[in-house]
Design a protein around this motif. Sequence first.
Motif, PDB file in Angstrom:
ATOM      1  N   UNK A 144     148.532  12.549 150.730  1.00  0.00           N
ATOM      2  CA  UNK A 144     148.488  12.528 149.268  1.00  0.00           C
ATOM      3  C   UNK A 144     149.890  12.608 148.665  1.00  0.00           C
ATOM      4  N   UNK A 145     150.757  13.449 149.229  1.00  0.00           N
ATOM      5  CA  UNK A 145     152.126  13.535 148.722  1.00  0.00           C
ATOM      6  C   UNK A 145     152.871  12.235 148.996  1.00  0.00           C
ATOM      7  N   UNK A 146     152.670  11.673 150.182  1.00  0.00           N
ATOM      8  CA  UNK A 146     153.256  10.376 150.527  1.00  0.00           C
ATOM      9  C   UNK A 146     152.856   9.326 149.482  1.00  0.00           C
ATOM     10  N   UNK A 147     151.582   9.286 149.134  1.00  0.00           N
ATOM     11  CA  UNK A 147     151.087   8.303 148.158  1.00  0.00           C
ATOM     12  C   UNK A 147     151.689   8.532 146.782  1.00  0.00           C
ATOM     13  N   UNK A 148     151.699   9.774 146.336  1.00  0.00           N
ATOM     14  CA  UNK A 148     152.252  10.089 145.019  1.00  0.00           C
ATOM     15  C   UNK A 148     153.744   9.777 144.955  1.00  0.00           C
ATOM     16  N   UNK A 149     154.481  10.139 145.991  1.00  0.00           N
ATOM     17  CA  UNK A 149     155.914   9.849 146.002  1.00  0.00           C
ATOM     18  C   UNK A 149     156.178   8.345 145.970  1.00  0.00           C
ATOM     19  N   UNK A 150     155.345   7.586 146.645  1.00  0.00           N
ATOM     20  CA  UNK A 150     155.490   6.126 146.628  1.00  0.00           C
ATOM     21  C   UNK A 150     155.254   5.587 145.226  1.00  0.00           C
ATOM     22  N   UNK A 151     154.200   6.055 144.573  1.00  0.00           N
ATOM     23  CA  UNK A 151     153.900   5.610 143.208  1.00  0.00           C
ATOM     24  C   UNK A 151     155.028   5.999 142.254  1.00  0.00           C
ATOM     25  N   UNK A 203     161.578   0.020 143.723  1.00  0.00           N
ATOM     26  CA  UNK A 203     160.593  -0.689 144.537  1.00  0.00           C
ATOM     27  C   UNK A 203     161.097  -0.889 145.966  1.00  0.00           C
ATOM     28  N   UNK A 204     162.360  -1.190 146.120  1.00  0.00           N
ATOM     29  CA  UNK A 204     162.929  -1.358 147.459  1.00  0.00           C
ATOM     30  C   UNK A 204     162.808  -0.083 148.287  1.00  0.00           C
ATOM     31  N   UNK A 205     163.128   1.063 147.680  1.00  0.00           N
ATOM     32  CA  UNK A 205     162.987   2.341 148.376  1.00  0.00           C
ATOM     33  C   UNK A 205     161.528   2.621 148.726  1.00  0.00           C
ATOM     34  N   UNK A 206     160.632   2.285 147.811  1.00  0.00           N
ATOM     35  CA  UNK A 206     159.206   2.495 148.063  1.00  0.00           C
ATOM     36  C   UNK A 206     158.735   1.654 149.249  1.00  0.00           C
ATOM     37  N   UNK A 207     159.176   0.422 149.312  1.00  0.00           N
ATOM     38  CA  UNK A 207     158.804  -0.454 150.433  1.00  0.00           C
ATOM     39  C   UNK A 207     159.367   0.098 151.745  1.00  0.00           C
ATOM     40  N   UNK A 208     160.598   0.563 151.715  1.00  0.00           N
ATOM     41  CA  UNK A 208     161.200   1.151 152.922  1.00  0.00           C
ATOM     42  C   UNK A 208     160.419   2.394 153.345  1.00  0.00           C
TER      43      UNK A 208
END
Length: 126
Positions: free
Chosen positions: A78-85, A93-98
Amino acid sequence: MNKLVCVMIGGFVGSILRYYASVIVISEGFPWPTLAVNLIGCFLLAWLLTTAVVKKTIHPNVSLLLGTGLLGSFTTFSTFSLETVRMIDMGHIGLAVIYVSVSIFIGLLLAYTGVNVALRNGGESK
């Protein structure tokens, strides 16, 4: 009831470890603590559950304590998902993809490694 106590004890310890991981590792812009705990959890859970099946020397309650309890509360999807969003919302977006790519691919590689380490050390399945 015994199984529930095992999960509770493991969850208590795992959540404390998770908290300290986020306090000890300073995260500026990139969610290093979450990445670290999730990758560690990928290896450890794969090793633990494979060892429990192959060697059959780990009591089911210990598997619950360490797997479901400790590692379940230590790792965090859940934290992984929230941090990505949040990264996407901030335009990173580049950091999120990485972050997503490293989490998935390295996580799968570590899980695969954990299974193979357990199999190599455990011999053939009974």
